[in-house]
Design an enzyme around this catalytic site. Structure first.
Site, PDB file in Angstrom:
ATOM      1  N   LYS A 132       0.863  -1.182   0.000  1.00  0.00           N
ATOM      2  CA  LYS A 132       0.000   0.000   0.000  1.00  0.00           C
ATOM      3  C   LYS A 132       0.896   1.226   0.000  1.00  0.00           C
ATOM      4  O   LYS A 132       1.974   1.217   0.583  1.00  0.00           O
ATOM      5  CB  LYS A 132      -0.864   0.003   1.266  1.00  0.00           C
ATOM      6  CG  LYS A 132      -2.044   0.959   1.206  1.00  0.00           C
ATOM      7  CD  LYS A 132      -3.179   0.364   0.405  1.00  0.00           C
ATOM      8  CE  LYS A 132      -4.477   1.162   0.578  1.00  0.00           C
ATOM      9  NZ  LYS A 132      -4.460   2.450  -0.099  1.00  0.00           N
ATOM     10  N   ASN A 150     -12.862   5.389  -7.469  1.00  0.00           N
ATOM     11  CA  ASN A 150     -12.440   5.452  -6.079  1.00  0.00           C
ATOM     12  C   ASN A 150     -11.905   6.830  -5.733  1.00  0.00           C
ATOM     13  O   ASN A 150     -11.386   7.555  -6.577  1.00  0.00           O
ATOM     14  CB  ASN A 150     -11.378   4.390  -5.788  1.00  0.00           C
ATOM     15  CG  ASN A 150      -9.974   4.868  -6.090  1.00  0.00           C
ATOM     16  OD1 ASN A 150      -9.304   5.460  -5.240  1.00  0.00           O
ATOM     17  ND2 ASN A 150      -9.506   4.633  -7.320  1.00  0.00           N
ATOM     18  N   CYS A 155      -1.156  10.647  -7.208  1.00  0.00           N
ATOM     19  CA  CYS A 155      -2.407  10.370  -6.509  1.00  0.00           C
ATOM     20  C   CYS A 155      -3.411  11.489  -6.753  1.00  0.00           C
ATOM     21  O   CYS A 155      -3.187  12.630  -6.345  1.00  0.00           O
ATOM     22  CB  CYS A 155      -2.184  10.208  -5.013  1.00  0.00           C
ATOM     23  SG  CYS A 155      -3.709   9.760  -4.161  1.00  0.00           S
ATOM     24  N   LYS A 159       5.462   6.274 -10.105  1.00  0.00           N
ATOM     25  CA  LYS A 159       4.128   5.969 -10.625  1.00  0.00           C
ATOM     26  C   LYS A 159       3.521   7.246 -11.166  1.00  0.00           C
ATOM     27  O   LYS A 159       3.481   8.264 -10.481  1.00  0.00           O
ATOM     28  CB  LYS A 159       3.242   5.384  -9.530  1.00  0.00           C
ATOM     29  CG  LYS A 159       1.887   4.903 -10.055  1.00  0.00           C
ATOM     30  CD  LYS A 159       1.161   4.088  -9.026  1.00  0.00           C
ATOM     31  CE  LYS A 159      -0.123   3.497  -9.605  1.00  0.00           C
ATOM     32  NZ  LYS A 159      -0.809   2.634  -8.633  1.00  0.00           N
TER      33      LYS A 159
END
Length: 310
Positions: free
Chosen positions: A45, A69, A131, A165
């Site tokens: 995570k 989400n 994110c 990422k």
């Protein structure tokens, strides 16, 4: 018989598949299920310095073509995951794992990475620059000037294998500009892509999730064309030493085959893993091997990046 073995940097993996950060990786119990599945490895995570509860619920919803989400980075904190990874290095010395990290500020990012640098962790770090689901926090990787400054500072002290990422890019110029920045640094890999940020899915007259008035990251089948485009665009532009992990819309072995054909070395699975559980790795691996056998490919490298054009 086809083999799905692959390497990222100096590390070898028995299978090219793994989970995407955020799915089946919240605690030891979930990570153990990935560890004992057909997956080649796992990523934790995404950890912050301190534990986080994340956004209010409901914050995740499966939908017919994928998911939406707005999790808000719920996690058990940096120390929890590092302790577990260091244990695994002793109990599974032949395995290599990915440690996902995100700083809520540049100062946090440096604190996290300096602690990893000083630790005995010998796997790969996946730094999340993408994110889209923390209110008030932008996606760093859309600000290439800030990204370059941050990576310059990081690589002044961080000497372990590091990848980033990324969010999806949508303009050819942005691929050019982003690759020019990434090529300046000794990145081990990039991961394309995180969810498509700030989508909206409705149920009759109502949004599906609570945070941000229903806005959330879109995953699953919706994402695959965008993910493939990002994987291939960066495959064509990055230094060969920077490998690519493909993420987005992997429901079947055919989807994974297409990610690899576009240039991915490894493939992460998110929404499908959430829907099916770790058993999905076995099914998708078998489907990929069947395609490889049919086409006469013995290894991933036989077809990786070899997309044909009209």
């Amino acid at each position: 018989m086809a083999s799905t073995k692959i390497h990222i940097g100096k590390f070898n993996f028995e299978n090219c598949f793994m989970n995407a950060a955020g799915v089946y990786c919240f605690d030891r119990e979930e990570l153990e299920k990935i560890l004992n599945s057909e997956a080649g490895t796992f990523v934790t995570k995404t950890a912050t310095l301190s534990p986080r509860d994340g956004n209010p619920t409901p914050r995740y919803q499966d939908v017919p073509l994928g998911s939406i989400n707005s999790m808000g980075l719920p996690n058990l904190g940096f120390d929890y995951y590092l302790e577990y990874l260091l244990e695994l290095q002793k109990t599974h010395p032949d395995r290599t794992f990915f440690f996902s990290l995100v700083g809520m500020s540049p100062e946090d990012t440096h604190t996290l990475l300096k602690r990893v640098q000083e630790s005995e962790f010998n796997g790969l770090v996946e730094l999340n620059l993408s994110c889209p689901n923390v209110p008030g926090k932008p996606q760093i990787a859309y600000d290439l000037e800030t990204t370059e400054k941050l990576l310059t500072e990081i690589f002044s002290y961080f000497k372990k294998p590091l990848g980033i990422k990324l969010p999806p890019y949508f303009d050819m110029v942005h691929f050019d500009q982003a690759a020019a920045v990434f090529n300046k640094f000794p990145l081990t890999f990039i991961n394309c892509v995180n969810s498509i940020g700030n989508g909206l899915i409705l149920d009759d007259e109502t949004v599906l999730i609570k945070p941000k008035d229903g806005f959330g990251g879109i995953g699953g089948e919706y994402v695959k064309p965008t993910a493939l485009a990002n994987v291939h665009a960066f495959y064509k532009r990055l230094n060969p030493s920077i490998q690519i992990i493909g993420t987005g819309g992997v429901l079947t072995g055919r989807d994974a085959f297409e990610h690899i054909l576009c240039g991915a070395s490894m493939v992460q699975i998110g929404t499908t893993l959430h829907k099916e559980g770790p058993e999905a790795f076995k099914r998708i691996t078998e489907e990929l091997k069947a395609i490889m056998d049919e086409k006469g490919y013995k290894t991933i490298e036989d077809f990786r990046g070899k997309l044909k054009y009209l």
